[in-house]
Write a protein that holds these residues in place. Structure first.
Motif, short mmCIF file in Angstrom:
data_model
loop_
_atom_site.label_atom_id
_atom_site.label_comp_id
_atom_site.label_asym_id
_atom_site.label_seq_id
_atom_site.Cartn_x
_atom_site.Cartn_y
_atom_site.Cartn_z
N LYS A 2 56.12 -14.40 -71.95
CA LYS A 2 54.55 -13.26 -71.20
C LYS A 2 53.37 -14.77 -72.05
O LYS A 2 53.88 -15.15 -72.99
N ASN A 3 52.42 -14.46 -71.68
CA ASN A 3 50.93 -15.27 -72.16
C ASN A 3 50.85 -14.30 -73.33
O ASN A 3 50.76 -13.02 -73.56
N ILE A 4 49.96 -14.90 -73.91
CA ILE A 4 48.81 -14.06 -74.92
C ILE A 4 47.10 -14.26 -74.69
O ILE A 4 46.83 -15.70 -74.18
N ALA A 5 46.63 -13.20 -74.15
CA ALA A 5 45.27 -12.81 -74.59
C ALA A 5 44.60 -12.56 -75.71
O ALA A 5 44.68 -11.56 -75.72
N LEU A 6 43.57 -13.95 -75.89
CA LEU A 6 42.51 -13.30 -77.15
C LEU A 6 41.24 -12.50 -76.35
O LEU A 6 40.68 -13.37 -75.69
N ILE A 7 41.30 -11.15 -77.00
CA ILE A 7 39.86 -11.12 -76.69
C ILE A 7 38.93 -9.93 -77.76
O ILE A 7 39.52 -10.29 -79.14
N SER A 12 33.71 -14.39 -82.79
CA SER A 12 35.15 -13.33 -83.02
C SER A 12 36.56 -14.65 -83.49
O SER A 12 37.20 -13.90 -84.29
N GLY A 13 36.23 -15.33 -82.92
CA GLY A 13 37.27 -16.72 -83.12
C GLY A 13 38.51 -17.17 -82.35
O GLY A 13 38.79 -17.44 -82.39
N LYS A 14 37.92 -16.75 -81.45
CA LYS A 14 38.48 -16.75 -80.05
C LYS A 14 39.19 -17.89 -79.78
O LYS A 14 40.74 -18.33 -79.51
N THR A 15 37.88 -19.32 -79.52
CA THR A 15 38.73 -20.11 -78.92
C THR A 15 39.75 -20.78 -81.08
O THR A 15 40.37 -21.47 -80.35
N THR A 16 38.47 -20.96 -81.57
CA THR A 16 39.63 -20.96 -82.98
C THR A 16 41.25 -20.74 -83.07
O THR A 16 41.74 -22.14 -82.68
N LEU A 17 41.67 -19.72 -82.95
CA LEU A 17 42.80 -19.31 -82.97
C LEU A 17 43.92 -19.88 -82.13
O LEU A 17 44.66 -19.86 -81.59
N LEU A 21 46.94 -21.03 -82.61
CA LEU A 21 48.39 -20.63 -81.93
C LEU A 21 48.49 -21.24 -80.69
O LEU A 21 50.46 -21.54 -81.44
N ALA A 22 48.44 -22.08 -79.94
CA ALA A 22 49.00 -22.86 -78.91
C ALA A 22 49.81 -23.73 -80.28
O ALA A 22 51.06 -24.04 -79.58
N PRO A 153 41.16 -18.71 -90.21
CA PRO A 153 42.53 -18.40 -88.78
C PRO A 153 44.37 -19.01 -89.33
O PRO A 153 43.96 -18.02 -88.61
N GLU A 154 43.61 -19.17 -89.89
CA GLU A 154 45.21 -19.58 -90.33
C GLU A 154 45.79 -18.59 -90.86
O GLU A 154 46.98 -18.56 -90.39
N GLN A 155 45.56 -17.92 -91.83
CA GLN A 155 46.07 -16.36 -91.94
C GLN A 155 45.59 -15.67 -91.16
O GLN A 155 47.20 -14.85 -90.60
N VAL A 156 44.89 -15.81 -90.15
CA VAL A 156 44.61 -14.58 -89.12
C VAL A 156 45.84 -15.00 -87.86
O VAL A 156 46.95 -14.03 -87.13
#
Ligand code: S3P
Length: 166
Positions: A2-7, A12-17, A21-22, A153-156
């Motif tokens: 599956k994909n992972i979708a960040l909302i 909230s840090g979606k782009t960085t995370l 993650l990728a 971001p690394e902890q998240v």
């Protein structure tokens, strides 16, 4: 896979995370806002909002979500307003594990101060009302909710990876 979708709200840090993650999972990165802009004749989200308004942007956003779910093994970084489309969210729900990056409004303002790329963050009172209106939607659609205040971001990323379905 599956994909992972960040909302989550703007800032909230979606782009960085999504990038982190990728990298860590060996997934492709899919930035919905970037895709919307490159599929348009404009050079920024601001320009699309200013020339055609929010409703038009939402149509383009739905199309971009549709394009995004055609593939798997991607981290999809959504714009903060993706939760306003029930259809778009149903598509994501079927094709991705949805992660809500939850940051307090105070944290959001600290992160976004001095930026000007977000048309819906131009007026503080409106942005605050939008945050209150959206919070229940993020929670409703989330498969996993992660608080991000005071975390690197690394902890998240560690928190997200630990909570992904095995
Ligand atoms: C929006 C969030 C933005 C972008 C557009 C609208 C919103 O994305 O899609 O400005 O409605 O919250 P980010 O959440 O990545 O800033």
């Amino acid at each position: 896979m599956k994909n992972i979708a960040l909302i989550g709200f703007m800032g909230s840090g979606k782009t960085t995370l999504a990038k982190l993650l990728a990298d860590r999972l060996g997934y492709d990165l899919y930035e919905v806002d970037d895709d919307i802009v490159s599929a348009s004749e404009y050079s920024s989200v601001n320009e699309i909002f200013d020339k055609h308004g929010e409703l038009h942007f939402r149509e383009l956003e739905k199309n971009a979500i549709y394009r995004a779910i055609q593939k798997s093994k991607q981290v999809i970084s959504c714009g903060g307003g993706v939760v306003t489309s029930e259809n778009g969210m149903m598509l994501l729900k079927e094709n991705a594990t949805i992660i809500f990056l939850h940051a307090d409004y105070k944290t959001i303002t600290k992160r976004l101060i001095g930026t000007n790329s977000r048309p819906l963050f131009r007026y503080m009172e409106k942005a605050m009302a939008l945050y209150a209106q959206r919070l229940p939607l993020y929670k409703k659609y989330a498969d996993v909710e992660i608080t991000t205040d005071d975390k690197t971001p690394e902890q998240v990323a560690d928190d997200i990876i630990a909570k992904l379905p095995k």
